[in-house]
Design a protein around this motif. Structure first.
Motif, PDB file in Angstrom:
ATOM      1  N   LEU A  32       0.824  -1.200   0.000  1.00 12.75           N
ATOM      2  CA  LEU A  32       0.000   0.000   0.000  1.00 12.75           C
ATOM      3  C   LEU A  32       0.868   1.264   0.000  1.00 12.75           C
ATOM      4  CD1 LEU A  32      -2.894   1.270   0.330  1.00 12.75           C
ATOM      5  CD2 LEU A  32      -2.442   1.223   2.784  1.00 12.75           C
ATOM      6  N   LEU A  33       1.963   1.228   0.750  1.00 11.39           N
ATOM      7  CA  LEU A  33       2.806   2.409   0.936  1.00 11.39           C
ATOM      8  C   LEU A  33       4.049   2.429   0.043  1.00 11.39           C
ATOM      9  CD1 LEU A  33       2.639   2.613   4.825  1.00 11.39           C
ATOM     10  CD2 LEU A  33       1.293   3.912   3.170  1.00 11.39           C
ATOM     11  N   GLN A  34       4.184   1.486  -0.855  1.00 11.72           N
ATOM     12  CA  GLN A  34       5.428   1.373  -1.622  1.00 11.72           C
ATOM     13  C   GLN A  34       5.748   2.617  -2.452  1.00 11.72           C
ATOM     14  OE1 GLN A  34       5.209  -2.082  -4.090  1.00 11.72           O
ATOM     15  NE2 GLN A  34       3.694  -1.221  -5.474  1.00 11.72           N
ATOM     16  N   ASP A  35       4.761   3.341  -2.938  1.00 10.24           N
ATOM     17  CA  ASP A  35       5.008   4.509  -3.789  1.00 10.24           C
ATOM     18  C   ASP A  35       4.927   5.839  -3.040  1.00 10.24           C
ATOM     19  OD1 ASP A  35       5.377   2.901  -6.046  1.00 10.24           O
ATOM     20  OD2 ASP A  35       3.216   2.841  -6.445  1.00 10.24           O
ATOM     21  N   VAL A  36       4.952   5.798  -1.720  1.00  6.70           N
ATOM     22  CA  VAL A  36       4.882   7.038  -0.938  1.00  6.70           C
ATOM     23  C   VAL A  36       6.123   7.877  -1.217  1.00  6.70           C
ATOM     24  CG1 VAL A  36       4.947   7.979   1.405  1.00  6.70           C
ATOM     25  CG2 VAL A  36       3.389   6.120   0.855  1.00  6.70           C
ATOM     26  N   ASP A  37       5.889   9.127  -1.611  1.00  4.13           N
ATOM     27  CA  ASP A  37       7.003  10.024  -1.917  1.00  4.13           C
ATOM     28  C   ASP A  37       7.037  11.256  -1.015  1.00  4.13           C
ATOM     29  OD1 ASP A  37       4.773  11.278  -2.925  1.00  4.13           O
ATOM     30  OD2 ASP A  37       5.470  11.310  -5.006  1.00  4.13           O
ATOM     31  N   LYS A  38       6.046  11.338  -0.109  1.00  4.94           N
ATOM     32  CA  LYS A  38       6.005  12.473   0.808  1.00  4.94           C
ATOM     33  C   LYS A  38       5.207  12.082   2.045  1.00  4.94           C
ATOM     34  CE  LYS A  38       3.398  15.948  -0.463  1.00  4.94           C
ATOM     35  NZ  LYS A  38       2.890  17.180  -1.089  1.00  4.94           N
ATOM     36  N   VAL A  39       5.681  12.557   3.195  1.00  2.00           N
ATOM     37  CA  VAL A  39       4.967  12.373   4.455  1.00  2.00           C
ATOM     38  C   VAL A  39       4.805  13.749   5.080  1.00  2.00           C
ATOM     39  CG1 VAL A  39       5.175  11.479   6.813  1.00  2.00           C
ATOM     40  CG2 VAL A  39       5.755  10.015   4.903  1.00  2.00           C
ATOM     41  N   GLN A  40       3.633  14.007   5.606  1.00  2.00           N
ATOM     42  CA  GLN A  40       3.416  15.270   6.296  1.00  2.00           C
ATOM     43  C   GLN A  40       3.030  14.983   7.732  1.00  2.00           C
ATOM     44  OE1 GLN A  40       0.085  17.827   5.103  1.00  2.00           O
ATOM     45  NE2 GLN A  40       1.505  19.535   5.200  1.00  2.00           N
ATOM     46  N   LEU A  41       3.759  15.606   8.650  1.00  2.11           N
ATOM     47  CA  LEU A  41       3.441  15.517  10.070  1.00  2.11           C
ATOM     48  C   LEU A  41       2.661  16.765  10.440  1.00  2.11           C
ATOM     49  CD1 LEU A  41       6.890  14.473  11.588  1.00  2.11           C
ATOM     50  CD2 LEU A  41       4.981  12.988  11.020  1.00  2.11           C
ATOM     51  N   LYS A  42       1.545  16.582  11.110  1.00  2.77           N
ATOM     52  CA  LYS A  42       0.761  17.714  11.617  1.00  2.77           C
ATOM     53  C   LYS A  42       0.643  17.548  13.120  1.00  2.77           C
ATOM     54  CE  LYS A  42      -2.067  18.751   7.612  1.00  2.77           C
ATOM     55  NZ  LYS A  42      -3.420  19.055   7.152  1.00  2.77           N
ATOM     56  N   PHE A  43       0.941  18.624  13.826  1.00  5.26           N
ATOM     57  CA  PHE A  43       0.834  18.621  15.279  1.00  5.26           C
ATOM     58  C   PHE A  43      -0.333  19.513  15.672  1.00  5.26           C
ATOM     59  CE2 PHE A  43       5.227  17.793  14.232  1.00  5.26           C
ATOM     60  CZ  PHE A  43       5.542  16.719  15.047  1.00  5.26           C
ATOM     61  N   PHE A  44      -1.223  18.985  16.494  1.00  7.63           N
ATOM     62  CA  PHE A  44      -2.362  19.756  16.979  1.00  7.63           C
ATOM     63  C   PHE A  44      -1.913  20.490  18.236  1.00  7.63           C
ATOM     64  CE2 PHE A  44      -4.515  15.691  15.387  1.00  7.63           C
ATOM     65  CZ  PHE A  44      -4.469  16.110  14.081  1.00  7.63           C
ATOM     66  N   VAL A 128      11.308   3.678  18.530  1.00  8.38           N
ATOM     67  CA  VAL A 128      12.204   4.656  19.146  1.00  8.38           C
ATOM     68  C   VAL A 128      12.574   5.735  18.130  1.00  8.38           C
ATOM     69  CG1 VAL A 128      14.475   4.989  20.194  1.00  8.38           C
ATOM     70  CG2 VAL A 128      13.090   3.023  20.850  1.00  8.38           C
ATOM     71  N   ARG A 129      12.917   5.313  16.904  1.00  9.97           N
ATOM     72  CA  ARG A 129      13.309   6.275  15.865  1.00  9.97           C
ATOM     73  C   ARG A 129      12.183   7.229  15.519  1.00  9.97           C
ATOM     74  NH1 ARG A 129      16.252   3.279  10.957  1.00  9.97           N
ATOM     75  NH2 ARG A 129      14.137   3.509  10.219  1.00  9.97           N
ATOM     76  N   SER A 130      10.982   6.708  15.321  1.00  5.99           N
ATOM     77  CA  SER A 130       9.867   7.585  14.943  1.00  5.99           C
ATOM     78  C   SER A 130       9.473   8.497  16.103  1.00  5.99           C
ATOM     79  CB  SER A 130       8.670   6.775  14.466  1.00  5.99           C
ATOM     80  OG  SER A 130       8.160   5.967  15.501  1.00  5.99           O
ATOM     81  N   GLY A 131       9.505   7.971  17.303  1.00  7.37           N
ATOM     82  CA  GLY A 131       9.172   8.789  18.479  1.00  7.37           C
ATOM     83  C   GLY A 131      10.135   9.943  18.661  1.00  7.37           C
ATOM     84  N   GLN A 132      11.422   9.669  18.521  1.00  8.42           N
ATOM     85  CA  GLN A 132      12.423  10.740  18.635  1.00  8.42           C
ATOM     86  C   GLN A 132      12.274  11.746  17.506  1.00  8.42           C
ATOM     87  OE1 GLN A 132      16.040   8.449  18.731  1.00  8.42           O
ATOM     88  NE2 GLN A 132      16.074   8.410  20.973  1.00  8.42           N
ATOM     89  N   ASP A 133      12.036  11.259  16.308  1.00  9.32           N
ATOM     90  CA  ASP A 133      11.873  12.128  15.146  1.00  9.32           C
ATOM     91  C   ASP A 133      10.661  13.045  15.316  1.00  9.32           C
ATOM     92  OD1 ASP A 133      13.293  12.579  12.695  1.00  9.32           O
ATOM     93  OD2 ASP A 133      11.562  11.800  11.593  1.00  9.32           O
ATOM     94  N   ILE A 134       9.549  12.486  15.740  1.00 11.27           N
ATOM     95  CA  ILE A 134       8.333  13.270  15.958  1.00 11.27           C
ATOM     96  C   ILE A 134       8.569  14.325  17.023  1.00 11.27           C
ATOM     97  CG2 ILE A 134       6.025  13.107  17.006  1.00 11.27           C
ATOM     98  CD1 ILE A 134       5.628  10.549  15.307  1.00 11.27           C
ATOM     99  N   ASP A 135       9.176  13.944  18.133  1.00  5.50           N
ATOM    100  CA  ASP A 135       9.440  14.909  19.196  1.00  5.50           C
ATOM    101  C   ASP A 135      10.397  16.007  18.734  1.00  5.50           C
ATOM    102  OD1 ASP A 135       7.746  13.459  20.797  1.00  5.50           O
ATOM    103  OD2 ASP A 135       9.334  12.583  22.039  1.00  5.50           O
ATOM    104  N   ASP A 136      11.434  15.651  17.978  1.00  6.48           N
ATOM    105  CA  ASP A 136      12.377  16.654  17.464  1.00  6.48           C
ATOM    106  C   ASP A 136      11.674  17.658  16.559  1.00  6.48           C
ATOM    107  OD1 ASP A 136      14.435  15.441  18.860  1.00  6.48           O
ATOM    108  OD2 ASP A 136      15.323  14.478  17.087  1.00  6.48           O
ATOM    109  N   TYR A 137      10.838  17.168  15.649  1.00  8.33           N
ATOM    110  CA  TYR A 137      10.090  18.075  14.764  1.00  8.33           C
ATOM    111  C   TYR A 137       9.156  18.967  15.575  1.00  8.33           C
ATOM    112  CZ  TYR A 137      11.617  16.254  10.270  1.00  8.33           C
ATOM    113  OH  TYR A 137      12.359  15.925   9.165  1.00  8.33           O
ATOM    114  N   TYR A 138       8.503  18.397  16.565  1.00  5.40           N
ATOM    115  CA  TYR A 138       7.579  19.181  17.374  1.00  5.40           C
ATOM    116  C   TYR A 138       8.319  20.316  18.080  1.00  5.40           C
ATOM    117  CZ  TYR A 138       4.233  20.671  20.838  1.00  5.40           C
ATOM    118  OH  TYR A 138       3.403  21.443  21.619  1.00  5.40           O
TER     119      TYR A 138
END
Length: 151
Positions: A32-44, A128-138
């Motif tokens: 399903l995700l093989q052709d993903v070329d962009k991810v957008q993080l949105k923080f509420f 761990v990687r995604s959690g750190q990445d999300i927190d860093d972006y936030y």
């Protein structure tokens, strides 16, 4: 006897169909995700949405790892959606997931991600990687927003 055989055949067919739908696994989501070329993080951020767009494929893979068809079997993970992850392919949204982390305002201790493909809902802990990445972006987005507000 024919009615019993027909009944058993139909029961088997429906059972196998529902099992395959309930067991959408890693391979299904990888395809399903093989052709993903962009991810957008949105923080509420308390009514003020902050967002970051990611196009680097190695970073996108960090988020694709989260979408694996796993479920928390004991429902111990509680998510209160402090943000959203949008997966894009050629500017079309392929999948929409929600996450929560303590740094981005979750009232729960465990960082997690939830997503659904009707009629099934999935959820698991952030890696761990995604959690750190999300927190860093936030933290980066929040500090930029605070600086801009002070000027």
């Amino acid at each position: 006897m024919k009615n019993v055989s027909l009944g058993l055949a139909l029961l088997t067919l429906f059972s196998c169909g529902s099992i395959s739908q309930k067991n959408k696994g890693k391979k299904f989501f990888a395809e399903l995700l093989q052709d993903v070329d962009k991810v957008q993080l949105k923080f509420f951020n308390h009514g003020d949405t902050l967002s970051e767009t990611i196009t680097d494929q190695s970073e996108i893979n960090i988020y694709k790892e989260l979408i694996n068809g796993k479920r928390d079997p004991k429902q111990k993970i509680k998510c209160d959606s402090t943000g959203q992850i949008l997966f894009f392919s050629k500017n079309d949204i392929i999948l929409n997931a929600f996450f929560s982390s303590r740094a981005s305002g979750s009232k729960y201790d465990k960082a997690c991600v939830t997503y659904s493909l009707e009629p099934d809902n999935y959820g698991s802990a952030l890696t761990v990687r995604s959690g750190q990445d999300i927190d860093d972006y936030y933290y980066k987005l929040r500090s930029t927003a605070i600086r801009m507000a002070q000027q």
